[in-house]
Each structure stands twice: as C-alpha cells, then as structure tokens.
Scaffold this active site. Structure first.
Site, PDB file in Angstrom:
ATOM      1  N   ALA A 148      61.707  20.923  38.663  1.00  0.00           N
ATOM      2  CA  ALA A 148      61.624  20.016  37.834  1.00  0.00           C
ATOM      3  C   ALA A 148      60.111  19.626  37.213  1.00  0.00           C
ATOM      4  O   ALA A 148      59.376  20.553  37.418  1.00  0.00           O
ATOM      5  CB  ALA A 148      62.109  18.483  38.664  1.00  0.00           C
ATOM      6  N   ASN A 149      59.727  18.323  36.914  1.00  0.00           N
ATOM      7  CA  ASN A 149      58.443  18.192  36.296  1.00  0.00           C
ATOM      8  C   ASN A 149      58.012  16.733  36.561  1.00  0.00           C
ATOM      9  O   ASN A 149      58.883  16.046  36.828  1.00  0.00           O
ATOM     10  CB  ASN A 149      58.347  18.540  34.798  1.00  0.00           C
ATOM     11  CG  ASN A 149      59.194  17.820  34.075  1.00  0.00           C
ATOM     12  OD1 ASN A 149      59.075  16.548  33.822  1.00  0.00           O
ATOM     13  ND2 ASN A 149      60.272  18.515  33.482  1.00  0.00           N
ATOM     14  N   ARG A 150      57.020  16.378  36.007  1.00  0.00           N
ATOM     15  CA  ARG A 150      56.517  14.920  36.229  1.00  0.00           C
ATOM     16  C   ARG A 150      56.628  13.896  35.402  1.00  0.00           C
ATOM     17  O   ARG A 150      56.287  12.821  35.278  1.00  0.00           O
ATOM     18  CB  ARG A 150      54.876  15.129  36.508  1.00  0.00           C
ATOM     19  CG  ARG A 150      54.164  15.920  37.365  1.00  0.00           C
ATOM     20  CD  ARG A 150      52.680  15.615  37.392  1.00  0.00           C
ATOM     21  NE  ARG A 150      51.939  16.833  38.075  1.00  0.00           N
ATOM     22  CZ  ARG A 150      51.771  16.361  39.445  1.00  0.00           C
ATOM     23  NH1 ARG A 150      52.400  15.381  40.185  1.00  0.00           N
ATOM     24  NH2 ARG A 150      51.315  17.345  40.262  1.00  0.00           N
TER      25      ARG A 150
END
Ligand code: CTP
Ligand code: CA
Length: 228
Positions: free
Chosen positions: A33-35
């Site tokens: 995933a990412n921020r």
C-alpha cells in the site's frame, strides 16, 4: 450536516472523484500500500457536493468518514478502482486524487506464505492499469474536464507538466512531497501548483479543505462556460 445546493453552480453536473490508496494483496494477510490518507480527495468530493454536484466517490481504504450525500464505491485494488471508475461514466468531470499502486504482486496466492516453506524472498511485480490515462484518452464519452494529481519530489513542475502531456489530462494539481516539504502526505495542509492550459499557478499553503473549495470553484467556472 449538509444538504446539496440544488441551485449551486454545479447542480446537474455528475463528477467522479477517486481517492485514497489502493492496496494490492500479497497473500490473505499481507499487502502493498502507500501513505495516502484520502483527506484531499474526500475534501474535494465534499466541496463539489456543496456546490450542487452529483458526486461519485471511488475510494480505497482510508480512516476518513464518507461525506454525506455522496454516492460511494469502496474498493481495494487498482483493478477494482478501474472497474468502479469506468462504471461511473458518463461524467462531466473526473478528478483523480487516488494514490494508485503502480505495481501489484504478479502472482495472487490464496494461501498464507509460510517461513517453513521458503517464505517470501522475492516478490515479482506486474504493472497496474492507469485509470486516469484510460479515461483521459477515451475517444467516446471522455469527460469534459479531466483533472490529475501529481505528488512529486525534485523538479515538481517539470515532472507534473510532463505527466499531464503523457496522460492527456486537462489539469494537474501538483505538490511537493519531499521529506521536509511543508505538506508531506497524511497531513491536513497542502501547497499545490495548479497547471492548466493557461499555465501554472502556485497557491499559498492552506488547509486541504481550502484547496478543495478553491478547486471546486474553479471547476464550476470551467464547466459552466459554453462548449465551443
Ligand atoms: N493514476 C491512475 N492510475 C494509475 C496511476 C496513477 O489513475 N495506475 C492517476 C493518479 O490518481 C494521479 C495521476 O494519475 O491523478 C498521477 O499519478 P502518479 O502516480 O503521479 O503518476 P504515474 O504515471 O504513476 O507516475 P510516477 O512514476 O511518478 O508514480
Ligand atoms: Ca504512480
């Protein structure tokens, strides 16, 4: 609590907003995933609704509350986001705030990866579809206005302008996400550069809600201009 403004400048306009991260499963318990927090996209969806638009929000997993009065489709992966976005068409305007994972694990496994069986020493990836590009380059039924986002480091304006051309969108909202820049991902403030066919303008640092209001007003002005 808000009621949609039936006489607002965006009344009768249908607008797609993508928001949040996508998550790409490695196995049933792990993912890439990412921020992205989803804050900017949700704020834009709410600001457009406040001006009377019919908003369709396609969102990856976030901790944000879904704003009232907005049709929402929750997704996990980039491919699900692509399908949900395409099903929202036709729209007058599409705004792509989501931080779509560029890659996903090449092999989907429904079995948990176990250390005793060799574990995970290598993770082959494959590229995800580009949702913005696929909609910006539609021959039939392209939205009148397609807006992309670009979170960049280094030459922010240069990267964003190149991205706008490459993808074929009408506007790009760029921001600097270098560590130490005033508006790293996840915060509630933002400093953006809006790039349109009229050139680029740097907005002062403001809350993500104010960025959203500014963009929604700009979109309202643009969509209400008579088509040539
Ligand atoms: N985007 C998208 N689908 C993807 C990747 C990106 O719709 N698979 C959209 C994002 O929502 C954003 C814009 O495209 O509006 C730019 O995303 P970005 O990640 O900056 O672009 P990339 O082409 O993936 O370039 P980079 O290598 O910088 O990540
Ligand atoms: Ca990307």
């Amino acid at each position: 609590f808000f009621l949609k403004d039936a006489d607002g400048p965006l009344a009768g306009k249908r607008i797609l907003v993508t928001a949040g991260p996508t998550v790409e499963p490695i196995d049933p318990v792990r993912y890439i995933a990412n921020r992205s927090s989803g804050k900017q996209g949700y704020a834009i969806a709410a600001a457009l609704r406040n001006l009377g638009a019919d908003v369709i929000l396609v969102t990856g997993p976030t901790h944000e509350h879904i704003p009232a009065g907005i049709e929402t489709s929750r997704v996990d992966t980039a491919r699900e986001m692509m399908t949900a976005s395409q099903s929202a068409l036709p729209v007058d305007c599409a705004i792509f705030c989501a931080a779509v994972a560029d890659y996903r694990p090449a092999i989907e496994t429904t079995h948990k990866i176990k250390k005793e069986r060799g574990g995970l020493t290598d993770l082959p990836l494959t590229e995800n579809p580009d949702i913005l590009k696929s909609i910006a380059q539609l021959k039939d039924g392209r939205p009148q206005l397609v807006v992309g986002f670009a979170a960049e480091t280094d030459d922010v304006l240069g990267h964003a302008e190149a991205k706008m051309k490459r993808k074929g969108c009408d506007w790009i909202v760029a921001n600097d996400v270098s560590p130490g820049a005033s508006c790293a991902m996840g915060g509630s403030r933002n400093t953006v550069i809006l790039i349109t066919d009229q050139g680029d303008e740097t907005w002062p640092e403001m809350s993500k809600d104010d960025v959203a209001r500014g963009l929604a007003e700009r979109i309202a002005k643009t969509l209400s201009k008579p088509k040539i």
